[in-house]
Each structure stands twice: as structure tokens, then as C-alpha cells.
Design a protein around this motif. Sequence first.
Motif, PDB file in Angstrom:
ATOM      1  N   ALA A 105     -19.778  -4.056   0.117  1.00 43.87           N
ATOM      2  CA  ALA A 105     -19.025  -2.602  -0.240  1.00 43.87           C
ATOM      3  C   ALA A 105     -17.979  -1.996   0.742  1.00 43.87           C
ATOM      4  CB  ALA A 105     -20.262  -1.668  -0.348  1.00 43.87           C
ATOM      5  N   GLU A 106     -18.025  -2.360   1.709  1.00 44.67           N
ATOM      6  CA  GLU A 106     -17.000  -1.933   2.765  1.00 44.67           C
ATOM      7  C   GLU A 106     -15.821  -2.952   2.943  1.00 44.67           C
ATOM      8  OE1 GLU A 106     -17.047   1.211   3.691  1.00 44.67           O
ATOM      9  OE2 GLU A 106     -18.915   1.581   2.686  1.00 44.67           O
ATOM     10  N   PRO A 107     -14.663  -2.425   3.269  1.00 41.95           N
ATOM     11  CA  PRO A 107     -13.554  -3.427   3.422  1.00 41.95           C
ATOM     12  C   PRO A 107     -13.755  -4.040   4.730  1.00 41.95           C
ATOM     13  CG  PRO A 107     -12.918  -0.974   3.581  1.00 41.95           C
ATOM     14  CD  PRO A 107     -14.365  -0.973   3.263  1.00 41.95           C
ATOM     15  N   LEU A 108     -13.540  -5.367   4.834  1.00 41.89           N
ATOM     16  CA  LEU A 108     -13.692  -6.307   6.164  1.00 41.89           C
ATOM     17  C   LEU A 108     -12.395  -6.687   6.643  1.00 41.89           C
ATOM     18  CD1 LEU A 108     -16.337  -8.755   4.735  1.00 41.89           C
ATOM     19  CD2 LEU A 108     -16.886  -6.689   5.872  1.00 41.89           C
ATOM     20  N   GLY A 109     -11.289  -6.648   5.846  1.00 40.64           N
ATOM     21  CA  GLY A 109     -10.133  -7.217   6.024  1.00 40.64           C
ATOM     22  C   GLY A 109      -9.997  -8.527   5.669  1.00 40.64           C
ATOM     23  N   HIS A 110      -8.691  -9.064   5.566  1.00 39.81           N
ATOM     24  CA  HIS A 110      -8.610 -10.526   5.004  1.00 39.81           C
ATOM     25  C   HIS A 110      -9.114 -11.438   6.000  1.00 39.81           C
ATOM     26  CE1 HIS A 110      -6.972  -9.308   1.194  1.00 39.81           C
ATOM     27  NE2 HIS A 110      -6.103 -10.058   1.101  1.00 39.81           N
ATOM     28  N   ASP A 111      -8.916 -11.196   7.253  1.00 42.64           N
ATOM     29  CA  ASP A 111      -9.187 -12.331   8.356  1.00 42.64           C
ATOM     30  C   ASP A 111     -10.559 -12.517   8.568  1.00 42.64           C
ATOM     31  OD1 ASP A 111      -6.436 -12.688   8.755  1.00 42.64           O
ATOM     32  OD2 ASP A 111      -6.402 -10.904  10.249  1.00 42.64           O
ATOM     33  N   VAL A 112     -11.397 -11.468   8.447  1.00 45.87           N
ATOM     34  CA  VAL A 112     -12.849 -11.415   8.572  1.00 45.87           C
ATOM     35  C   VAL A 112     -13.383 -12.153   7.367  1.00 45.87           C
ATOM     36  CG1 VAL A 112     -15.037  -9.896   8.479  1.00 45.87           C
ATOM     37  CG2 VAL A 112     -13.108  -9.585  10.011  1.00 45.87           C
ATOM     38  N   GLY A 113     -12.841 -11.789   5.858  1.00 41.08           N
ATOM     39  CA  GLY A 113     -13.116 -12.343   4.755  1.00 41.08           C
ATOM     40  C   GLY A 113     -12.705 -13.889   4.633  1.00 41.08           C
ATOM     41  N   ARG A 114     -11.832 -14.252   5.671  1.00 41.24           N
ATOM     42  CA  ARG A 114     -11.968 -15.885   5.684  1.00 41.24           C
ATOM     43  C   ARG A 114     -12.917 -16.288   6.619  1.00 41.24           C
ATOM     44  NH1 ARG A 114      -5.961 -14.170   6.702  1.00 41.24           N
ATOM     45  NH2 ARG A 114      -5.181 -14.153   4.741  1.00 41.24           N
ATOM     46  N   SER A 115     -13.234 -15.675   7.495  1.00 40.10           N
ATOM     47  CA  SER A 115     -14.412 -16.211   8.409  1.00 40.10           C
ATOM     48  C   SER A 115     -15.605 -16.257   7.640  1.00 40.10           C
ATOM     49  CB  SER A 115     -14.312 -15.300   9.897  1.00 40.10           C
ATOM     50  OG  SER A 115     -15.698 -15.529  10.432  1.00 40.10           O
ATOM     51  N   VAL A 116     -15.865 -15.295   7.037  1.00 36.26           N
ATOM     52  CA  VAL A 116     -17.180 -15.153   6.126  1.00 36.26           C
ATOM     53  C   VAL A 116     -17.043 -16.318   5.117  1.00 36.26           C
ATOM     54  CG1 VAL A 116     -18.347 -13.693   4.390  1.00 36.26           C
ATOM     55  CG2 VAL A 116     -17.538 -12.603   6.418  1.00 36.26           C
ATOM     56  N   GLY A 117     -16.012 -16.667   4.311  1.00 38.82           N
ATOM     57  CA  GLY A 117     -15.806 -17.662   3.543  1.00 38.82           C
ATOM     58  C   GLY A 117     -16.075 -19.034   3.982  1.00 38.82           C
ATOM     59  N   ALA A 118     -15.727 -19.114   5.228  1.00 39.05           N
ATOM     60  CA  ALA A 118     -15.389 -20.455   5.902  1.00 39.05           C
ATOM     61  C   ALA A 118     -16.995 -20.922   6.140  1.00 39.05           C
ATOM     62  CB  ALA A 118     -14.824 -20.464   7.046  1.00 39.05           C
TER      63      ALA A 118
END
Length: 253
Positions: A69-82
Motif C-alpha cells: 500500500a505504501e511507496p517503497l521506491g524502485h530500488d527496494v522494489g527490486r530487492s523485494v522482487g529479487a
Amino acid sequence: MHPAPTAGGPEAVVSIVIPVMNERRSIARVIQEARRIHRNVEVIVVVNGSTDGSAAVAKRNGAQVIEFAEPLGHDVGRSVGAAAAKGQVMLFIDGDMVISGTSLRPYVDAVLDRGIDVALNDYSGPTNKQVVHSVVLAKHALNSLLGRPDLKGTSMTAVPHAISRHALEAIGTDALSVPPLAHAKAVQLGLNVKAVHPVNVGKLNLPRLERERTNPLEKLIIGDHLEAIDWLSQQRDSLGGFTAWQRNQEMAR
């Protein structure tokens, strides 16, 4: 030419990680191009802080969606996806840049066929200006400190880039949330890091005026590079890997 893609899953060879925040207009085309890259592919879309229905569009186009729900930022999103990825290759792209599968495939092929651990976008940013952007300077400076001036201004800060499963395990998923730190770790650990194919993201990256007013990206990226340099200095001696003479010469300039 790779065969038509199958659904992602445990057998996925390539995991494509796409952080998304309000990219409803482009995400379907981004996913469609991404799925052309390899037969065994999974597309992981990390939707964070979106209010425009991006998650629903991504699901309709066959992506695995991880939603916050909250913005993580693209870089954290990449970490989560990885962390969720099952493939032997992780390709990182953005939800607001429609890049053809033909232009994305060289990054994956570099890892699968050439044994490269970190396949970078061979784009260093403009340097033929009287005043060079501070982010471009920071990338060049970090690569110079890493002993890799041949990489110029290429970096894991820029998409597209791909990494091997071996690189992910060596660097750690957490480091991906600070791309210059992940980049520094990859080089310092002796991984095979190469710039493999150019995509001019400077022309593709649309300006985000509201974001720049509230959270200037330039300051964030510079801070990330300082964090990477601090980590690098801790891996070396008290002079940051330089002799006293070199240190004095640098300070005198």
C-alpha cells in the motif's frame, strides 16, 4: 529467436523484476515486451503505493504481483522482487519504460551464454558538457575507486541490467535496495561485471516533477554512492586503499 514464453514458476530460467508505482498506462506493454525475452520466464511486478490500478493491469497480463500500500521506491522494489525470483537470471527493468524484447535480450544472453554475472546497460550518460550532472560524475568516480575505469559511468543504478543467481547470492538481496552498494560489492567480490548493450534511458526516463519537488532523486542517488564508497573504504585499509602519497596528491587537487 527464443520460442514463445511459458508461464513462470519453479522451472523459470529468467525472472524479470519490475517495480511499479502508478504505471497503468505503460505496464501492459512493458510486460508484453519482457515476456518475449526467453521461453521460460516469470514476470514479477512489485506494485508499491499505486492508486491507479496498475496491479490489476499487471495481473491481467500474466505477471506475478507483489503489492504494498505504501511507496517503497524502485530500488527496494527490486530487492523485494529479487527475493521472490526463482530464475537463474534476474533482469531488472522499470514499469514506465517500454523497451523492446530485442533490446532486453542481450542482458539475459550475456548471463546465460557468456558467463557474465552482472550485465550492465552500456550507457554512461552525457559527459561532453561544460557542467556534467552530479549523478554521472558519481558513477564515474565510484568505478574509478573500484579500479574499473573501463566501466565509465555504467552502473547497477541504471536499468536495464541483469544478474546471475550466483551474483544475487554473493551480493545479497538487501544490497539491491542501494544499487551503487550492490555495484561496489559485485566488483569488489570479483564477479564478472561487464557493460553489454546500450539503451539510452536518458531519453526514455520521463520527468517526475511532483516527485522531484518533494524527494529529489539526484540527492538520493548521490547519498547511495556515498554509502557505497563508505562500504568500500571499510573493506580496505585506513587510507581507503590508497597509499599516503596518493591520498595527499588527491587532496592537493
